[in-house]
Design a protein around this motif. Sequence first.
Motif, PDB file in Angstrom:
ATOM      1  N   THR A 152      37.946  41.955  34.176  1.00 23.47           N
ATOM      2  CA  THR A 152      37.157  42.860  34.216  1.00 23.47           C
ATOM      3  C   THR A 152      37.333  43.741  35.753  1.00 23.47           C
ATOM      4  O   THR A 152      37.267  44.704  35.913  1.00 23.47           O
ATOM      5  N   SER A 153      37.609  42.756  36.882  1.00 21.63           N
ATOM      6  CA  SER A 153      37.471  43.081  38.082  1.00 21.63           C
ATOM      7  C   SER A 153      39.031  44.079  38.218  1.00 21.63           C
ATOM      8  O   SER A 153      39.061  44.928  39.059  1.00 21.63           O
ATOM      9  N   SER A 210      36.936  40.728  43.139  1.00 17.75           N
ATOM     10  CA  SER A 210      36.261  39.560  42.267  1.00 17.75           C
ATOM     11  C   SER A 210      34.987  39.422  42.213  1.00 17.75           C
ATOM     12  O   SER A 210      34.256  39.509  43.372  1.00 17.75           O
ATOM     13  N   GLY A 230      33.962  35.600  43.477  1.00 17.85           N
ATOM     14  CA  GLY A 230      34.944  35.462  44.559  1.00 17.85           C
ATOM     15  C   GLY A 230      35.400  34.203  44.739  1.00 17.85           C
ATOM     16  O   GLY A 230      35.799  33.617  45.576  1.00 17.85           O
ATOM     17  N   THR A 250      37.508  33.133  41.628  1.00 14.34           N
ATOM     18  CA  THR A 250      38.531  33.057  40.576  1.00 14.34           C
ATOM     19  C   THR A 250      39.682  32.384  41.227  1.00 14.34           C
ATOM     20  O   THR A 250      40.409  32.871  42.133  1.00 14.34           O
ATOM     21  N   ALA A 304      29.982  37.878  30.135  1.00 14.64           N
ATOM     22  CA  ALA A 304      30.805  39.144  30.114  1.00 14.64           C
ATOM     23  C   ALA A 304      30.311  40.038  31.129  1.00 14.64           C
ATOM     24  O   ALA A 304      29.368  40.491  31.404  1.00 14.64           O
ATOM     25  N   SER A 305      31.127  40.523  32.119  1.00 16.98           N
ATOM     26  CA  SER A 305      30.878  41.361  33.436  1.00 16.98           C
ATOM     27  C   SER A 305      30.477  42.862  32.963  1.00 16.98           C
ATOM     28  O   SER A 305      31.125  43.294  32.224  1.00 16.98           O
ATOM     29  N   GLN A 310      31.598  47.799  41.119  1.00  7.85           N
ATOM     30  CA  GLN A 310      32.985  47.573  41.653  1.00  7.85           C
ATOM     31  C   GLN A 310      33.608  48.754  41.730  1.00  7.85           C
ATOM     32  O   GLN A 310      33.956  49.395  42.718  1.00  7.85           O
ATOM     33  N   LYS A 363      35.458  43.657  26.496  1.00  6.01           N
ATOM     34  CA  LYS A 363      34.258  43.643  26.016  1.00  6.01           C
ATOM     35  C   LYS A 363      33.929  43.130  24.604  1.00  6.01           C
ATOM     36  O   LYS A 363      33.369  42.324  24.090  1.00  6.01           O
ATOM     37  N   GLU A 395      35.811  39.824  23.837  1.00  7.03           N
ATOM     38  CA  GLU A 395      35.300  38.639  24.456  1.00  7.03           C
ATOM     39  C   GLU A 395      33.841  38.014  24.060  1.00  7.03           C
ATOM     40  O   GLU A 395      33.549  37.133  23.953  1.00  7.03           O
TER      41      GLU A 395
END
Length: 371
Positions: free
Chosen positions: A64-65, A109, A112, A114, A161-162, A169, A246, A249
């Motif tokens: 996602t990032s 990230s 922060g 990963t 799920a982000s 972001q 999304k 996952e």
Amino acid sequence: NKGKYEHYMQKEIHEQPESLTTTMRGRLIRGGSCKAKSVLLGGLKDHLKTIRRSRRIVFIGCGTSYNAALAARPILEELSGIPVTMEVASDLLDRQGPIYREDTAVFVSQSGETADTLQALEYALENGALCVGITNTVGSAIARNTHCGVHINAGCEIGVASTKAYTSQIVVMAMLALAIGDDTISSQARREAIIDGLFDLPGKVKEVLKLDQEMKDLAKLLIAEQSLLVFGRGYNYATALEGALKVKEVALMHSEGILAGEMKHGPLALVDETLPIVVIATRDACFSKQQSVIQQLHARKGRLIVMCTEGDAASVCVGGSSRVIEVPRVEDCLQPVINIVPLQLLAYHLTVLRGYNVDQPRNLAKSVTTQ
Ligand code: UD1
Ligand code: M6R
């Protein structure tokens, strides 16, 4: 604490008007009689000159990032005039791709932590690039090891799920583009329009969240499908990738984000009367191209769900057969923040209806700290 919500993912989707407000707090300057509207990113202000002098900006991230960076790429290119390239962290490492001293490498990230992104950061540091972090976690490895950066301040994200981190972001990277372009007179009107758009964004996200029930109804129609395609382009190519990620996952349904401009180079062969296809066709410079994509998919009897700007249903519905998701219009480069919300809601409801674990999808971890 999930409050009135059943799942963290649901809570985090619905909290986006507030998380976006926090992300922007203290960073947008309204301007006035003698002062222009502008942005202030405290963590970057001493480094903007160096960034403006760099030969290239490289975005590096995973999942996602990465998608969030892809959504911000066009506006960063436009406002900075600097070439912007994209790297999936693991792929950069696999290739040992070139990174130079004249590069600005931006590490995106949520956690922060990963492993791939962190290792790519070590690699870029060794190669002498200016390393900028965009993270949600104060004190995280990426925040500590980058030369400078911006905390997205979206608040703790618990669902694997982000969701809210993605929209924050994008907003931070749009603000980064505004800050880098701040010394260019010719784009001042454009920048001020985007800043006005940022002020209005939380309210527009609140509006688009009203589609919750509509997305639940759509999820009911799609509950037994094997696959879902999402077509996007321009600012919303990232929306197609992120919407598909999304669905894949959490709802454990095959889903693929497709660059609409590539349709005739393969994906068109998949189109038939049964496969559901979401086409993102909100108003921007690519709108007429997306109208023609819709016509061509319709000519192959594609089962279309079209996302369009409010009031545009008639201009995107060929033959009146497609389903339409109407979303509020915002400044073109901010539209991905709006457009992802119905797809987050769709993925959420599909998952609940299919009886899967929303917050802890099988085989996945919130923070991928091993390679
Ligand atoms: C900072 C304070 C904030 C305060 C504000 C008031 C922190 C964490 N933030 O926010 O509480 O309200 O000043 O002016 O104390 N950084 C990295 N890498 C990253 C992310 C950040 O090096 O990935 C660095 C930045 O360059 C900066 C520091 O961390 O030096 C804080 O960043 P950020 O929280 O974004 O700065 P401000 O918004 O100014
Ligand atoms: O914490 P990070 O942003 O570095 O995480 C990157 C990916 O692991 C993450 O975005 C993953 O793709 C999410 N599960 C997506 O929802």
